[in-house]
Write an enzyme that holds these catalytic residues in place. Structure first.
Site, PDB file in Angstrom:
ATOM      1  N   HIS A 119      25.633 -49.594  -4.106  1.00 33.71           N
ATOM      2  CA  HIS A 119      25.346 -48.910  -2.725  1.00 33.71           C
ATOM      3  C   HIS A 119      24.953 -47.659  -3.103  1.00 33.71           C
ATOM      4  O   HIS A 119      25.265 -46.116  -2.830  1.00 33.71           O
ATOM      5  CB  HIS A 119      25.753 -48.395  -1.601  1.00 33.71           C
ATOM      6  CG  HIS A 119      25.848 -50.389  -1.352  1.00 33.71           C
ATOM      7  ND1 HIS A 119      26.391 -50.682  -0.198  1.00 33.71           N
ATOM      8  CD2 HIS A 119      24.582 -50.573  -1.393  1.00 33.71           C
ATOM      9  CE1 HIS A 119      26.528 -51.754   0.169  1.00 33.71           C
ATOM     10  NE2 HIS A 119      25.297 -52.468   0.090  1.00 33.71           N
ATOM     11  N   ARG A 131      18.117 -55.865  -9.863  1.00 32.03           N
ATOM     12  CA  ARG A 131      18.177 -56.687  -8.660  1.00 32.03           C
ATOM     13  C   ARG A 131      16.185 -56.798  -7.679  1.00 32.03           C
ATOM     14  O   ARG A 131      15.871 -55.812  -8.203  1.00 32.03           O
ATOM     15  CB  ARG A 131      18.663 -56.091  -7.337  1.00 32.03           C
ATOM     16  CG  ARG A 131      18.496 -57.062  -6.543  1.00 32.03           C
ATOM     17  CD  ARG A 131      19.742 -56.567  -5.344  1.00 32.03           C
ATOM     18  NE  ARG A 131      19.905 -54.371  -4.603  1.00 32.03           N
ATOM     19  CZ  ARG A 131      20.885 -53.355  -4.378  1.00 32.03           C
ATOM     20  NH1 ARG A 131      21.731 -53.767  -5.829  1.00 32.03           N
ATOM     21  NH2 ARG A 131      20.367 -52.463  -4.528  1.00 32.03           N
ATOM     22  N   HIS A 170      27.843 -59.474  -5.386  1.00 36.73           N
ATOM     23  CA  HIS A 170      27.102 -59.615  -4.354  1.00 36.73           C
ATOM     24  C   HIS A 170      26.709 -60.837  -2.983  1.00 36.73           C
ATOM     25  O   HIS A 170      26.585 -61.918  -4.024  1.00 36.73           O
ATOM     26  CB  HIS A 170      26.257 -58.599  -3.690  1.00 36.73           C
ATOM     27  CG  HIS A 170      25.110 -58.363  -4.262  1.00 36.73           C
ATOM     28  ND1 HIS A 170      24.448 -59.479  -4.102  1.00 36.73           N
ATOM     29  CD2 HIS A 170      24.441 -57.730  -4.736  1.00 36.73           C
ATOM     30  CE1 HIS A 170      22.960 -59.234  -4.210  1.00 36.73           C
ATOM     31  NE2 HIS A 170      23.413 -58.228  -5.553  1.00 36.73           N
ATOM     32  N   ASP A 176      13.305 -53.531   3.527  1.00 37.51           N
ATOM     33  CA  ASP A 176      14.162 -53.178   2.641  1.00 37.51           C
ATOM     34  C   ASP A 176      13.712 -54.794   1.954  1.00 37.51           C
ATOM     35  O   ASP A 176      13.781 -55.662   1.815  1.00 37.51           O
ATOM     36  CB  ASP A 176      14.937 -54.172   3.134  1.00 37.51           C
ATOM     37  CG  ASP A 176      16.492 -53.975   2.431  1.00 37.51           C
ATOM     38  OD1 ASP A 176      16.470 -53.635   1.932  1.00 37.51           O
ATOM     39  OD2 ASP A 176      17.911 -55.142   2.971  1.00 37.51           O
ATOM     40  N   TYR A 194      24.480 -56.770 -12.808  1.00 35.65           N
ATOM     41  CA  TYR A 194      24.690 -55.161 -13.464  1.00 35.65           C
ATOM     42  C   TYR A 194      25.407 -55.757 -14.478  1.00 35.65           C
ATOM     43  O   TYR A 194      26.605 -56.042 -14.199  1.00 35.65           O
ATOM     44  CB  TYR A 194      25.529 -55.225 -11.900  1.00 35.65           C
ATOM     45  CG  TYR A 194      24.615 -55.129 -10.589  1.00 35.65           C
ATOM     46  CD1 TYR A 194      23.713 -54.773  -9.825  1.00 35.65           C
ATOM     47  CD2 TYR A 194      25.032 -56.649  -9.830  1.00 35.65           C
ATOM     48  CE1 TYR A 194      22.851 -54.901  -8.888  1.00 35.65           C
ATOM     49  CE2 TYR A 194      24.155 -56.525  -8.635  1.00 35.65           C
ATOM     50  CZ  TYR A 194      22.589 -56.047  -8.328  1.00 35.65           C
ATOM     51  OH  TYR A 194      22.356 -56.153  -7.266  1.00 35.65           O
ATOM     52  N   HIS A 223      21.316 -61.300   3.637  1.00 35.48           N
ATOM     53  CA  HIS A 223      20.625 -61.040   5.170  1.00 35.48           C
ATOM     54  C   HIS A 223      20.310 -60.725   5.703  1.00 35.48           C
ATOM     55  O   HIS A 223      18.741 -60.822   5.981  1.00 35.48           O
ATOM     56  CB  HIS A 223      22.097 -59.727   4.745  1.00 35.48           C
ATOM     57  CG  HIS A 223      21.170 -58.612   4.055  1.00 35.48           C
ATOM     58  ND1 HIS A 223      20.411 -57.628   5.346  1.00 35.48           N
ATOM     59  CD2 HIS A 223      21.457 -57.806   3.305  1.00 35.48           C
ATOM     60  CE1 HIS A 223      19.492 -56.860   4.820  1.00 35.48           C
ATOM     61  NE2 HIS A 223      20.177 -57.093   3.360  1.00 35.48           N
ATOM     62  N   GLU A 271      14.498 -57.648  -4.576  1.00 34.82           N
ATOM     63  CA  GLU A 271      14.421 -57.931  -3.201  1.00 34.82           C
ATOM     64  C   GLU A 271      13.055 -58.635  -2.743  1.00 34.82           C
ATOM     65  O   GLU A 271      12.233 -57.570  -2.228  1.00 34.82           O
ATOM     66  CB  GLU A 271      14.962 -57.177  -2.207  1.00 34.82           C
ATOM     67  CG  GLU A 271      15.768 -57.905  -1.179  1.00 34.82           C
ATOM     68  CD  GLU A 271      16.528 -56.484  -0.432  1.00 34.82           C
ATOM     69  OE1 GLU A 271      17.434 -57.019   0.807  1.00 34.82           O
ATOM     70  OE2 GLU A 271      16.729 -55.170  -0.987  1.00 34.82           O
ATOM     71  N   GLU A 326      18.115 -61.504  -2.358  1.00 37.00           N
ATOM     72  CA  GLU A 326      18.158 -59.885  -3.461  1.00 37.00           C
ATOM     73  C   GLU A 326      19.307 -60.716  -4.148  1.00 37.00           C
ATOM     74  O   GLU A 326      20.469 -60.002  -4.590  1.00 37.00           O
ATOM     75  CB  GLU A 326      18.860 -58.986  -2.224  1.00 37.00           C
ATOM     76  CG  GLU A 326      19.605 -59.141  -1.336  1.00 37.00           C
ATOM     77  CD  GLU A 326      19.949 -58.086  -0.549  1.00 37.00           C
ATOM     78  OE1 GLU A 326      20.329 -56.899  -1.708  1.00 37.00           O
ATOM     79  OE2 GLU A 326      19.736 -57.794   0.408  1.00 37.00           O
ATOM     80  N   HIS A 366      21.384 -54.829   8.262  1.00 36.48           N
ATOM     81  CA  HIS A 366      22.163 -55.471   7.949  1.00 36.48           C
ATOM     82  C   HIS A 366      21.857 -56.095   9.848  1.00 36.48           C
ATOM     83  O   HIS A 366      22.882 -56.066  10.257  1.00 36.48           O
ATOM     84  CB  HIS A 366      23.486 -54.921   7.773  1.00 36.48           C
ATOM     85  CG  HIS A 366      23.535 -54.989   5.874  1.00 36.48           C
ATOM     86  ND1 HIS A 366      24.415 -54.206   5.298  1.00 36.48           N
ATOM     87  CD2 HIS A 366      22.299 -55.533   5.102  1.00 36.48           C
ATOM     88  CE1 HIS A 366      24.372 -53.872   4.241  1.00 36.48           C
ATOM     89  NE2 HIS A 366      22.733 -54.741   4.113  1.00 36.48           N
ATOM     90  N   ASP A 384      16.107 -49.518  -4.205  1.00 33.36           N
ATOM     91  CA  ASP A 384      16.070 -50.468  -3.146  1.00 33.36           C
ATOM     92  C   ASP A 384      15.842 -49.292  -2.052  1.00 33.36           C
ATOM     93  O   ASP A 384      16.496 -48.750  -0.991  1.00 33.36           O
ATOM     94  CB  ASP A 384      17.298 -50.606  -2.425  1.00 33.36           C
ATOM     95  CG  ASP A 384      17.885 -51.908  -2.080  1.00 33.36           C
ATOM     96  OD1 ASP A 384      17.330 -51.897  -0.845  1.00 33.36           O
ATOM     97  OD2 ASP A 384      18.957 -52.602  -2.058  1.00 33.36           O
ATOM     98  N   ASP A 430      25.675 -26.399  15.915  1.00 34.98           N
ATOM     99  CA  ASP A 430      24.753 -26.772  16.364  1.00 34.98           C
ATOM    100  C   ASP A 430      24.105 -27.612  16.323  1.00 34.98           C
ATOM    101  O   ASP A 430      22.591 -27.466  17.634  1.00 34.98           O
ATOM    102  CB  ASP A 430      24.113 -25.073  17.391  1.00 34.98           C
ATOM    103  CG  ASP A 430      23.606 -24.711  16.824  1.00 34.98           C
ATOM    104  OD1 ASP A 430      23.517 -24.269  15.957  1.00 34.98           O
ATOM    105  OD2 ASP A 430      22.818 -23.166  17.696  1.00 34.98           O
TER     106      ASP A 430
END
Length: 441
Positions: free
Chosen positions: A237, A408, A344, A265, A391, A348, A410, A387, A355, A254, A44
């Site tokens: 991710h 990365r 990638h 972001d 990798y 964005h 960004e 970004e 996003h 990130d 619940d």
């Protein structure tokens, strides 16, 4: 206090947005958008409630089980909302409700009804109208309500493109909130750099970030934070965040806060021990140079695609120089040999969603976020991320010193009449600045 019902944006802004929708509706039509509902976490217990971005965009109202209806009939405009009714017993257990009586005044709407009366009232609202604007499948509970009301929405006009285009261009008020989201996110990344050391667990650093978000008024992250040490950075991710940070490795973070519903972001990559090795410097500098060049190009009239083409060239040239890629640079670009290391896009849209919505291409058939075709010219008022990353898996056939390195970088850019403004520049990204910050913990 009415904290649950107060919009951070001025109420006039929501009125103006609804008026823009009315302007685009055909006469004798009804526009309908549903709120989010609470989602079960276990038994619940529910997950923390987060309002649907479209519904929030038009109402500033943060309760579940609500419906906004805009009716345009014979040139007359009416705004109607269905909300949960006041219920002292449920409010004792679950929290305050705005209620039917207070809704019109608090939300600057014409009429309000109980959500319990939707099936009885909605057919009346539809009388003498010729069209329904609706986005089916977005909220199954809403589609079920329409079905129960004996409403055929199979031929409904989809409002998604209309609202997406509106949301793509940020107002001055929205920009102020996004600047704050960017600044708070930057402060959290600075704290993460200062608190990182070998043998701390990834989730310990995640909670340092969440602490900083809360300290400055952002209760929630805008997405699940990525704290990726070592080769975990090669999982785009990665969110397990449960591994120890190791001496001699990099950590990719990130993370961004959600401030007044708007997303920050940021990604930064830095050494766990505060000092870049030569191999780490080699990869990091390629990514940093690519990002700097992209920021130069992301200005009105240019496109994300143009900037990404330059980014790809910088990366391929850098990888060839390091011996990670071999062959002719033009051929490597043409065959996309780099995609094993950069898989990638460059960025964005950013806004109410991390996003965010809005078309990326001049061609309506290429308006998917994952499409490579992102040739829409940038315009003043758009906000996007930039970004680039590299990798290099442990399994990659590359010189040993580069295996397991993921980088990365960004930032969040506002497109302005003068070019762009970096909303997240407060957090260091130059190697010397990072090392200096980490040395002065």
């Amino acid at each position: 206090m009415d904290l649950a019902y107060m919009a951070t944006l001025p109420q006039q802004e929501f009125i103006e947005r609804r008026n823009k929708v009315f302007e685009q509706m055909q006469d004798d039509s009804v526009f309908i958008v549903f709120s989010e509902i609470e989602k079960r976490r276990s038994n619940d217990c529910a997950y923390p409630f987060r309002q649907d971005s479209y519904f929030w965009y038009l109402t500033g109202f943060n309760e579940p089980n609500s419906v906004l209806i805009l009716r345009k009939k014979s040139g007359k405009q009416e705004s109607i909302i269905f909300v949960r009714p006041s219920d002292p017993l449920r409010e004792t257990w679950d929290g305050r409700r705005l209620g039917v009586t207070n809704a019109p005044t608090k939300l600057s709407l014409d009429h309000a009804f109980s959500i319990d009366d939707f099936s009885a009232e909605f057919p009346k609202i539809l009388e003498n109208t010729n069209a329904i604007y609706h986005l089916p499948t977005l909220h199954p509970w809403g589609d079920e309500l329409l079905t129960q009301s004996a409403v055929d929405f199979s031929q409904a006009l989809c409002w998604k493109e209309m609202l997406d285009e509106m949301r793509l261009f940020k107002s001055e008020n929205e920009i102020a909130l996004m600047q704050q989201a960017g600044q708070i996110s930057a402060l959290a990344h600075i704290r993460a750099m200062q608190k990182t050391r070998p043998n701390r667990l990834e989730y310990e650093i995640e909670h340092e970030i969440l602490h900083e978000f809360s300290r400055f008024g952002a209760r929630n992250p805008s997405y699940n934070s990525i704290i990726a040490g070592g080769e975990n950075a090669c999982i785009l991710h990665y969110t397990e965040n449960d591994m120890p940070l190791k001496e001699g490795e990099l950590v990719l973070i990130d993370a961004g806060c959600e401030f007044a519903m708007y997303a920050g972001d940021i990604t930064r990559t830095f050494p766990v021990n505060g000092k870049f090795s030569q191999a780490q410097r080699d990869i990091y500098e390629i990514v940093l140079n690519a990002q700097k060049r992209a920021i130069e190009l992301l200005v009105p009239g240019n496109s994300i695609q143009q900037a990404n083409e330059e980014v790809v060239r910088i990366k391929v040239e850098g990888l060839v120089k390091l011996g990670i890629l071999q062959g002719d640079i033009e051929e490597l670009i043409e065959t996309e040999a780099y995609r094993q290391f950069y898989m990638h896009g460059l960025g964005h849209w950013l806004g109410l969603d991390v996003h965010d919505v809005g078309s990326y291409s001049k061609d309506e058939h290429n308006n998917n976020r994952n499409s490579k075709v992102r040739d829409r010219p940038l315009e003043v008022g758009m906000v996007l991320t930039v970004e680039p990353g590299l990798y290099i898996s442990e399994k990659a056939n590359v010189p040993a010193q580069y295996k397991g390195i993921g980088v990365r970088i960004e930032d969040n850019l506002l497109i302005t009449e003068y070019g762009n403004k970096n909303l997240t520049s407060a957090v260091p990204k130059e190697i010397d600045d990072i090392e200096k910050l980490m040395a002065n913990k």
